[in-house]
Design an enzyme around this catalytic site. Structure first.
Site, PDB file in Angstrom:
ATOM      1  N   HIS A 459      62.539  37.794  45.090  1.00 39.44           N
ATOM      2  CA  HIS A 459      63.338  37.904  46.322  1.00 39.44           C
ATOM      3  C   HIS A 459      64.795  37.563  46.033  1.00 39.44           C
ATOM      4  O   HIS A 459      65.302  36.512  46.430  1.00 39.44           O
ATOM      5  CB  HIS A 459      62.765  36.991  47.409  1.00 39.44           C
ATOM      6  N   ALA A 461      68.973  39.434  45.121  1.00 41.40           N
ATOM      7  CA  ALA A 461      69.884  40.469  45.618  1.00 41.40           C
ATOM      8  C   ALA A 461      69.445  41.857  45.178  1.00 41.40           C
ATOM      9  O   ALA A 461      69.647  42.841  45.902  1.00 41.40           O
ATOM     10  CB  ALA A 461      71.302  40.182  45.133  1.00 41.40           C
ATOM     11  N   ASN A 462      68.856  41.958  44.004  1.00 42.52           N
ATOM     12  CA  ASN A 462      68.365  43.251  43.520  1.00 42.52           C
ATOM     13  C   ASN A 462      67.289  43.799  44.451  1.00 42.52           C
ATOM     14  O   ASN A 462      67.269  44.996  44.773  1.00 42.52           O
ATOM     15  CB  ASN A 462      67.809  43.084  42.097  1.00 42.52           C
ATOM     16  N   HIS A 463      66.404  42.920  44.891  1.00 42.24           N
ATOM     17  CA  HIS A 463      65.356  43.340  45.833  1.00 42.24           C
ATOM     18  C   HIS A 463      65.966  43.800  47.151  1.00 42.24           C
ATOM     19  O   HIS A 463      65.563  44.830  47.710  1.00 42.24           O
ATOM     20  CB  HIS A 463      64.391  42.182  46.078  1.00 42.24           C
ATOM     21  N   ASP A 500      65.944  39.815  53.499  1.00 34.82           N
ATOM     22  CA  ASP A 500      65.453  38.634  52.776  1.00 34.82           C
ATOM     23  C   ASP A 500      66.585  37.694  52.386  1.00 34.82           C
ATOM     24  O   ASP A 500      66.440  36.897  51.459  1.00 34.82           O
ATOM     25  CB  ASP A 500      64.680  39.053  51.523  1.00 34.82           C
ATOM     26  N   ASP A 616      60.081  47.599  52.007  1.00 38.65           N
ATOM     27  CA  ASP A 616      59.967  46.217  51.541  1.00 38.65           C
ATOM     28  C   ASP A 616      58.907  46.080  50.452  1.00 38.65           C
ATOM     29  O   ASP A 616      59.067  45.290  49.512  1.00 38.65           O
ATOM     30  CB  ASP A 616      59.636  45.313  52.727  1.00 38.65           C
ATOM     31  N   GLN A 715      46.226  43.337  43.183  1.00 43.49           N
ATOM     32  CA  GLN A 715      46.992  44.559  43.400  1.00 43.49           C
ATOM     33  C   GLN A 715      46.120  45.664  43.995  1.00 43.49           C
ATOM     34  O   GLN A 715      46.548  46.382  44.899  1.00 43.49           O
ATOM     35  CB  GLN A 715      47.616  45.031  42.084  1.00 43.49           C
TER      36      GLN A 715
END
Length: 815
Positions: A459, A461-463, A500, A616, A715
């Site tokens: 979580h 800045a890239n996300h 986020d 998201d 997953q």
């Protein structure tokens, strides 16, 4: 003369009005020992502090009770029934009364609520009675021994001196640690306790002359305990104000400090003292229009924010000072600059000459004058113009926001420290009207959002930028962008990029279970999502929200108001709470079947929530290489939380104890929204310090095989139960190109098939560069059990062939 006096009286009245207006935080009589101005808030504050040490109080009472029970046993050990004296009876009675008092207080502390027991009177009464009973018991017991000349032979390790030291230490530590008592009251009790024990020593050893060493030792212990009291007092968050005074006294001229701070502003006739952020002094406010940065959040006592009252105002001052200084020392600052002072514009004010002057006095005078006439937005704007514009990379890529399969995580834009600013501006600016001021505000908003994304494994800045990119792709795929006007497209993209912001790297369930301050603030309901909304609108409130509105819009103009836009953004961000996942999917499913389903009006928000929800968790539908990397990152974040949870369980840390807040292995205080933290991240971004690039992130979970084994099955479950139904709901909204079917759903199926394959053969998961340092990898390599293909290099055709080979190996019994 009368006119002059009248003017003075009017000025005094105005001053009093201003003082009354800005009367808030620190009472002048408690300037060194801070107290909240509002008595009710002071009571709330103390209740919470005492509640946090409930277990400590109970432990102390238990230990003290245990010691007194031993004493009671000793007192009654020599009790002679035949010739029992009143002294022996008194000793036993006082000891039993002390035991009963401890039991009553212990029960009251443990089983009753804080409102009924955590009062100053209870603790003072306990301390006084305990000392009275203890004093009388020891005195009469010693007197009895002296009279009978009978030492306690049966319990040779028990003597009067040892008993004194044990009681003095245990009870003193209790007094000094008890936050219900003020600093002066704690010191007073401590001194009284010391005097009482010295008196007891004198009375006990009345026929001996060599008891000076006992008095010396107990005084030495008192000094150590008083030092502990001062340390405890200084370490309390809200009392750190005193540190800043000490700092000012040490680094500034003492006489100047004394005359300015004490002589001028510490007047007995004044009711309170406030903080003036403009001139970095603690004095009365003079500017009527001045406002603190988020005064309702950071300065006033609000929502039990323990670290906000007496710390953040100074952090704010430091932040503003550092920003101004970092701006002013830049050589690229325009030499011909105009500054508006008191409504007048002064041209040709040379920043460079003033800042780089060899005469500090000139610089300081200009610096102070400049600060007086700049509000917070101006300061941030100056910093932005000087620092950030030179570092922004203009994105020349048509695939961002359009191509779902674009490998954002490995792109140069995804690795930028200003990824939110650069990607956000690239995607949002086309919807901003042709107005430089609004575009500047957009950039400033994105800069502050960028600075409040923290370097979590997942979580980060890239996300945030990735979700904005995928949200824009989905808006195009579902034709959502054609239904919204420019204003609401701006809101849609801002919600996605800020969804986020401020994320601490822990889940809502963790915050709730540990009774974190955010869970208390938001009542355990969508804790982080509410927090993200709060940060977003706090920043919008600071810089202004007018840049959101595009006045060139021709449709839905009547809905282009702040209330509707705020509701729209909040709903989109709250929808990312996975606890509400099925609720939002069901709402969209029902609305889609309705005859009055209308994306251009009432259902715009419903489709928006589904789009942003899929974006998201959109890494599940990317190409395998990108998806595998994001899975590694989110697994590391979950593993880090798991370690913290185990730490709490192993140490039996009280979930109600907020004192652990801000320590290592817990949520860092630096991740709570304030301007000091924005400044720190801002400087890291400017200096290109990137701590969330995948290639640099250390994965700790890979050394724990049981955790690694659980990833594939997790997953598979997540894909089948969460992601697949969500995508199928959106399939009906896709345009003729069928991009959801051909790209999004196709990638999901391939990734799902790959996880099923890895679930059956976990060795595949270890065949990657990140895993080479693990013992399990080395063991596989030694046994030559590693497959030839690397995990991140698995392609669609490899999944098919590996699945086929795996089935054949099972059939022939090789596995």
């Amino acid at each position: 003369m009368n006119e002059y006096n009248n003017d003075n009286m009017e000025q005094e009245k105005e001053k009093k009005k201003e003082e009354q207006k800005y009367k808030n935080i620190i009472k002048k009589e408690y300037f060194i020992f801070p107290r909240l101005y509002d008595k009710n808030k002071e009571i709330e504050y103390n209740k919470l502090r005492i509640h946090n040490i409930k277990e400590y109080i109970c432990i102390h009472l238990t230990i003290s009770l245990f010691i007194i029970l031993i004493e009671c046993f000793v007192f009654s050990f020599n009790l002679n029934i035949k010739d029992t004296t009143y002294v022996e009876i008194c000793v036993v009675i006082f000891s039993i009364l002390n035991c009963l008092m401890h039991i009553v207080v212990l029960i009251k502390m443990y089983f009753f609520t804080s409102e009924s027991v955590y009062t100053k009177g209870v603790f003072i009464g306990y301390i006084v009675l305990n000392q009275v009973f203890q004093f009388l018991s020891l005195y009469f017991f010693t007197k009895r021994n002296e009279q009978s000349k009978n030492d306690i032979a049966h319990l040779k390790y028990y003597d009067n001196s040892f008993n004194l030291y044990v009681h003095f230490f245990v009870d003193s530590v209790f007094i000094l640690c008890l936050p219900a008592l003020s600093f002066f009251l704690s010191v007073l009790f401590m001194m009284m306790f010391l005097c009482l024990n010295i008196l007891l020593i004198n009375m006990i050893k009345f026929n001996k002359t060599n008891y000076g060493s006992d008095i010396y030792h107990i005084c030495l212990l008192s000094v150590v305990l008083l030092m502990f009291l001062i340390l405890r007092y200084m370490m309390e968050e809200r009392n750190r104000l005193l540190f800043f005074f000490i700092k000012d006294m040490m680094f500034d001229n003492y006489k100047k400090w004394y005359s300015d701070y004490i002589g001028a502003h510490y007047d007995k006739d004044k009711d309170s003292t406030t903080i003036n952020g403009d001139n970095n002094k603690y004095e009365k406010e003079k500017c009527e229009d001045y406002k603190f940065l988020f005064s309702n959040k950071c300065i006033l006592f609000h929502d039990f924010t323990l670290n906000a009252c007496y710390k953040d105002y100074y952090s704010m001052i430091c932040f503003l000072n550092k920003l101004l200084k970092s701006c002013n020392i830049k050589e690229d600052m325009s030499s011909n600059t105009s500054v508006n002072i008191n409504g007048d514009t002064y041209q040709n004010m040379n920043f460079h000459d003033n800042i780089n002057s060899n005469i500090p006095k000139n610089y300081n005078s200009f610096y102070e004058e400049l600060k007086k006439n700049l509000n917070e937005s101006d300061i941030l704007t100056i910093a932005y113009e000087v620092e950030v514009l030179k570092n922004i990379k203009k994105i020349n890529c048509d695939e961002i926001g359009k191509n779902w399969d674009y490998s954002f995580i490995d792109s140069e834009y995804g690795k930028s420290t200003l990824v939110i600013l650069e990607v956000g501006y690239h995607l949002i600016s086309p919807y901003i009207e042709n107005n430089e001021n609004k575009k500047k505000k957009l950039q400033l908003f994105l800069l502050l959002i960028n600075s409040m994304y923290f370097p979590n494994p997942y979580h980060n800045a890239n996300h945030g930028a990735t979700v904005c990119h995928l949200s824009k792709c989905l808006a195009h795929i579902t034709d959502y962008d054609s239904y919204l006007n420019n204003t609401y497209m701006i809101c849609y993209l801002i919600a996605s990029i800020a969804h986020d912001v401020g994320h601490p790297g822990k889940t809502n369930s963790y915050l709730s279970e540990t009774n974190h301050i955010l869970s208390i603030r938001y009542n355990d309901m969508s804790i982080l999502e509410n927090y993200h909304c709060s940060i977003t609108f706090s920043i919008l409130q600071l810089i202004g929200f007018d840049f959101l509105i595009n006045n060139e819009d021709t449709k839905l103009v009547e809905k282009n108001n702040y209330t509707n836009m705020r509701k729209f953004i909040i709903e989109l961000i709250i929808s990312t709470d996975m606890k509400l996942h099925f609720e939002y999917v069901d709402i969209f499913k029902k609305r889609k079947k309705s005859q009055n389903f209308d994306i251009s009006d009432t259902d715009a928000i419903n489709l928006g929530t589904i789009n942003i929800k899929l974006a998201d968790i959109g890494h599940t539908c990317l190409k395998w290489k990108d998806h595998a990397k994001w899975t590694m990152l989110v697994s590391e974040e979950f593993f880090s939380q798991k370690r913290v949870e185990e730490l709490h369980k192993n140490k039996n840390i009280d979930p109600l104890n907020f004192s652990n807040f801000g320590k290592e292995d817990n949520i860092d205080e630096g991740m709570i929204f304030n301007y000091e933290n924005i400044y720190i991240n801002y400087i890291n971004n400017i200096n290109n310090i990137n701590t969330y690039d995948y290639s640099y992130i250390k994965l700790n979970f890979i050394h724990h095989h049981d955790f690694v084994k659980s990833i594939p099955s997790t997953q598979v479950y997540f894909f089948e139960i969460i992601v697949m139904p969500l995508i199928k709901e959106l399939q009906s909204m896709e345009k003729s190109k069928k991009e959801i079917t051909q790209k999004v759903l196709h990638n999901l199926n391939i990734n799902l098939q790959t996880w099923r394959l890895i679930e059956k053969n976990i060795n595949l998961f270890y065949n990657t560069e990140k895993m080479t340092g693990t013992d399990y990898y080395k063991n596989l390599e030694k046994q030559k059990l590693l497959r030839g293909i690397r995990l991140l290099d698995i392609a669609e055709e490899d999944v098919i062939s590996l699945t086929k080979n795996f089935k054949e190996e099972i059939k022939h019994g090789k596995l």
